[in-house]
Design an enzyme around this catalytic site. Structure first.
Site, PDB file in Angstrom:
ATOM      1  N   ASP A 292      26.828 -34.132  20.738  1.00  0.00           N
ATOM      2  CA  ASP A 292      28.117 -33.467  20.544  1.00  0.00           C
ATOM      3  C   ASP A 292      29.212 -34.409  21.069  1.00  0.00           C
ATOM      4  OD1 ASP A 292      30.101 -31.698  19.838  1.00  0.00           O
ATOM      5  OD2 ASP A 292      29.195 -29.963  20.791  1.00  0.00           O
TER       6      ASP A 292
HETATM    7  C1  BGC Z   1      32.009 -29.176  18.928  1.00  0.00           C
HETATM    8  C2  BGC Z   1      31.075 -29.361  17.762  1.00  0.00           C
HETATM    9  C3  BGC Z   1      31.756 -30.095  16.646  1.00  0.00           C
HETATM   10  C4  BGC Z   1      32.266 -31.417  17.186  1.00  0.00           C
HETATM   11  C5  BGC Z   1      32.933 -32.269  16.131  1.00  0.00           C
HETATM   12  C6  BGC Z   1      32.678 -30.474  19.326  1.00  0.00           C
HETATM   13  O1  BGC Z   1      33.694 -30.271  20.245  1.00  0.00           O
HETATM   14  O2  BGC Z   1      31.298 -28.656  20.023  1.00  0.00           O
HETATM   15  O3  BGC Z   1      30.605 -28.118  17.336  1.00  0.00           O
HETATM   16  O4  BGC Z   1      30.879 -30.289  15.582  1.00  0.00           O
HETATM   17  O5  BGC Z   1      33.197 -31.164  18.211  1.00  0.00           O
HETATM   18  O6  BGC Z   1      34.130 -31.752  15.727  1.00  0.00           O
END
Ligand code: BGC
Length: 753
Positions: A297
């Site tokens: 993530d």
């Molecule tokens: C979120 C994810 C997301 C990623 C990319 C993160 O802050 O937890 O769910 O896919 O950002 O945008």
């Protein structure tokens, strides 16, 4: 037919299996051959790559360029990195033209000409926005949700994207957690069904095919178990709870062929997910045989230092890559810190190669080496974006996602010929909120508001009055008076209230899950007029508002219903669609009951009014406000004749369960028939109920359907003390009904083999 003819026919018939065997054998052989060829190509590429270029494939950056003409590109510095082979994929860049240009730099100006993958959070639609995932789950209609994900993939892939960071399949039992809006609610079985449906929808016929997106099961794992419902917070659960509650939707994604996984921000019992070899190697690769790619993530690799399991960024990178996190999203640690650690022998090049091989293999599977621009088509982008069909589907999904919580005196459905309707409340005219969290490239101006939806629906003579009355979260009461005046002039009052789209989603946890601001006071004020009143709720989570639940005669939960929200809501309010959605999550009476979920354990002292020393509260019933699976209809369904195929089965047998459902009302409607089981005595404690099957059916007035389900080994099995997935002999209950509480029940016996 002549004897000869018959013989020939017989010969043909006999030969069919032989030919199909040969054909299938050949097809399989061809696939294996093609796969082997890809591995050879990857070998050759790996042999050509410098260490920096290898780690570049594992580096994912967010596009930081300015938005130009609605498209977001990358910066000059990022372009240079692409030229040097230091980036393998981007997220957040958009637009067919822009992506084409970035790809051109990669395949024409970098040394090895390896194409990039473009990722985006296409969570519940791309330009045509569907209800938030919690709302989609409330349809209990996986076929429909598969179609919605298909549409999202068609739109996003035409815009040049290859990869969506969805489905989010985290189970959430705590409505304080804002990300409950992004998943399918509290139940592992419903969650698994939705997870698989979304994967099938995004990935379509196969990753290399036009109109598909690589799906990503996230966030692995147990992110929804955050203590106190606070986003990113610590999770401390047993391996049994992990495997029983949180992992099944991820396994369902793997079984549906999902091509990627994302690590979670949280730790589980001391081990941050992003450094967890248990999760990414043991469970995902060894047990589930997953062959796709894993991305961290956002900056989760760097955050390992903050979790306190790595002293330096380099250590964090080593931990993550070794655990099986192939791609580093945004920390830039794999490209900056790992090269010298590999050279110093602190990280084996084999670990790097393994991850690079997976990424390259995915690029082959996506067809990017054949045609790096293959999904990207500005003309198709125009032709397939926000089409009338897509909007129509969004409207259907929207209408099916609505849950009717209350309908006293059958206020609903409303007549389209009323003289005057007041549409009040701060969300009645909101264009942005119905998009919900993660709106992708959805545009507020394209959203149908509730007010517009009502206008579209009613007869030309119907007068519609509108006032907001208050805002979502300020304390300003100055608008009450005008709204009250309009209510007094009307035959019926619709009050559109709830949360703003910013109040759920990432980093949007709340400690108070009632109506924000003075909205409840506003409802009370309007109620004083004595006019028939309907609350239309927009919400990214269950809300506690006991006074409203108690006193307002009709309440419709609409989540954030997407681009067609207003039309979908009006379809239900005015009876063109009979509501059939059911809650995918328990609605508590108060925050004090949280976490509250239907599939809880019995405890040694289940709540009893007869016994003080039992598991309950002094100041509240233990039961929820509305149970899991709950939702009303304009018609009435009657269940009878619950039957089990046999009363004794062996664990390896399957069991047929059937029930008669009758539409005993006067309109056509949908019912979600739900089947739960309980294992009464086992070597470890089992929940009081577990959802195992459901089916959304449509019945005409007076129509009766016998609904049949088949249960098998996996439905009765659980993790025993040795964490083996077993079925133990003994008595089980099976329950069937229209929610998790009002059910018919039968028992059956599992006997030794
Ligand atoms: C979120 C994810 C997301 C990623 C990319 C993160 O802050 O937890 O769910 O896919 O950002 O945008």
């Amino acid at each position: 037919m002549s004897v000869f003819g018959r013989n020939r026919l017989t010969t043909v018939v006999l030969l069919i299996p032989v030919f199909s065997f040969l054909f299938l054998g050949r097809a399989k052989g061809q696939t294996q051959w093609a796969e082997a060829l890809i591995e050879r190509k990857i070998d050759s590429l790996l042999a050509l790559m410098t260490l920096e270029e290898k780690l570049g494939q594992l580096n994912q950056l967010a596009a930081r360029g300015d938005w130009v003409a609605g498209e977001k590109g990358i910066t000059e510095e990022q372009k240079q990195m692409v030229r040097r082979g230091e980036v393998g994929s981007f997220l957040n860049a958009t637009g067919a033209k822009t992506l084409k240009e970035i790809q051109r730099i990669a395949v024409e100006e970098s040394r090895l000409k390896i194409p990039l993958i473009f990722a985006y959070d296409v969570i519940h639609g791309f330009r045509t926005i569907f209800p938030i995932p919690l709302g989609e789950a409330a349809t209990w209609n996986p076929e429909l949700i598969e179609k919605a994900s298909r549409v999202a993939a068609i739109e996003a892939s035409a815009a040049g994207l290859h990869w969506t960071f969805a489905p989010m399949v985290d189970i959430a039992r705590d409505p304080r957690w804002g990300r409950i809006a992004e998943g399918a609610g509290e139940d592992p079985y419903l969650g698994s069904t939705m997870s698989a449906a979304r994967v099938r929808g995004f990935q379509g016929e196969g990753l290399g095919k036009v109109g598909t997106l690589l799906a990503c099961a996230k966030h692995f794992a147990a992110y929804g178990g955050a203590e106190a419902g606070r986003d990113y917070n610590t999770v401390d659960i047993s391996e049994r709870t992990l495997r029983t509650i949180y992992l099944p939707p991820f396994k369902a994604a793997v079984d549906a062929g999902v091509g990627s996984f994302m690590s979670a921000f949280n730790e589980i019992a001391g081990m941050p997910s992003t450094a967890s070899a248990f999760l990414f190697t043991k469970v995902l690769r060894d047990e589930w045989k997953f062959t796709g790619i894993v991305v961290s993530d956002w900056t989760a690799v760097m955050e390992l230092t903050r979790h306190g399991v790595a002293a330096t960024q380099g250590e964090a990178g080593v931990l993550a890559l070794r655990a099986g996190v192939d791609i580093d999203m945004e920390s830039k640690i794999y490209v900056t810190d790992l090269p010298h650690l590999v050279r110093q022998g602190k990280l084996s090049i084999d670990v790097v190669d393994r991850a690079v091989r997976r990424v390259l293999r995915m690029k082959y599977r996506l067809g990017l080496f054949d045609d790096p621009y293959r999904f990207n088509d500005p003309d198709r982008e125009k032709a397939v974006t926000l089409t009338a069909d897509h909007r129509a589907l969004a409207r259907t999904v929207g209408a099916q996602s609505l849950v009717l919580l209350k309908n006293e005196n059958r206020i609903l459905p409303l007549s389209k010929n009323l003289k005057t309707i007041a549409v009040l409340g701060p969300l009645a005219t909101s264009k942005r909120d119905p998009i919900g969290s993660w709106g992708a490239v959805g545009r507020a101006e394209e959203v149908v508001t509730v007010l517009e939806g009502v206008r579209n629906k009613v007869a030309s003579g119907t007068k519609i009055l509108h006032a907001a009355g208050c805002s979502i979260d300020s304390l300003d009461r100055r608008g009450f008076e005008e709204a009250r005046r309009l209510a007094e002039q009307s035959d019926v009052v619709l009050i559109v209230i709830g949360e703003s789209h910013r109040m759920s989603g990432e980093a949007s946890s709340r400690t108070h899950i009632g109506l924000p601001g003075v909205q409840e006071e506003f409802v009370r004020e309007i109620a004083k007029t004595g006019k028939p009143m309907v609350v239309v709720l927009m919400n990214g989570r269950p809300l506690t508002m006991p006074w409203v639940y108690e006193n307002v005669p009709a309440i419709l939960v609409t989540w954030f219903a997407g681009t067609e929200a207003g039309n979908a809501i009006a379809d239900v309010l005015f009876g063109d669609v009979t509501p059939g959605g059911k809650l995918p999550v328990t609605f508590p009476r108060s925050l004090g009951q949280v976490p509250i979920y239907y599939n809880h354990k019995n405890t040694g002292r289940p709540a009893s009014d007869q016994d003080f020393f039992t598991s309950k509260y002094l100041d509240s019933p233990v039961t929820p406000q509305f149970p899991f699976g709950y939702g009303l209809s304009y018609t009435k369904f009657v269940y009878s004749d619950l039957k089990v195929g046999t009363e004794k089965i062996r664990s390896t047998d399957s069991l047929r369960v059937s029930v008669r459902v009758k539409n005993d009302g006067d309109g056509k409607g949908d019912e979600v028939v739900q089947l739960y089981i309980q294992d009464l005595v086992a070597s470890v404690t089992r929940p009081v109920k577990e959802l195992r099957r459901f089916r959304r059916i449509t019945l005409n007035p007076g129509e009766i359907k016998t609904v049949e389900f088949t249960l098998g080994y996996d439905d009765l099995a659980f993790y025993n003390q040795e964490m083996k997935f077993v079925v133990e002999p003994g008595t089980f209950k099976v329950f069937v009904g229209g929610n998790s509480v009002d059910v018919l029940e039968k028992t059956f016996e599992v006997v030794e083999r």
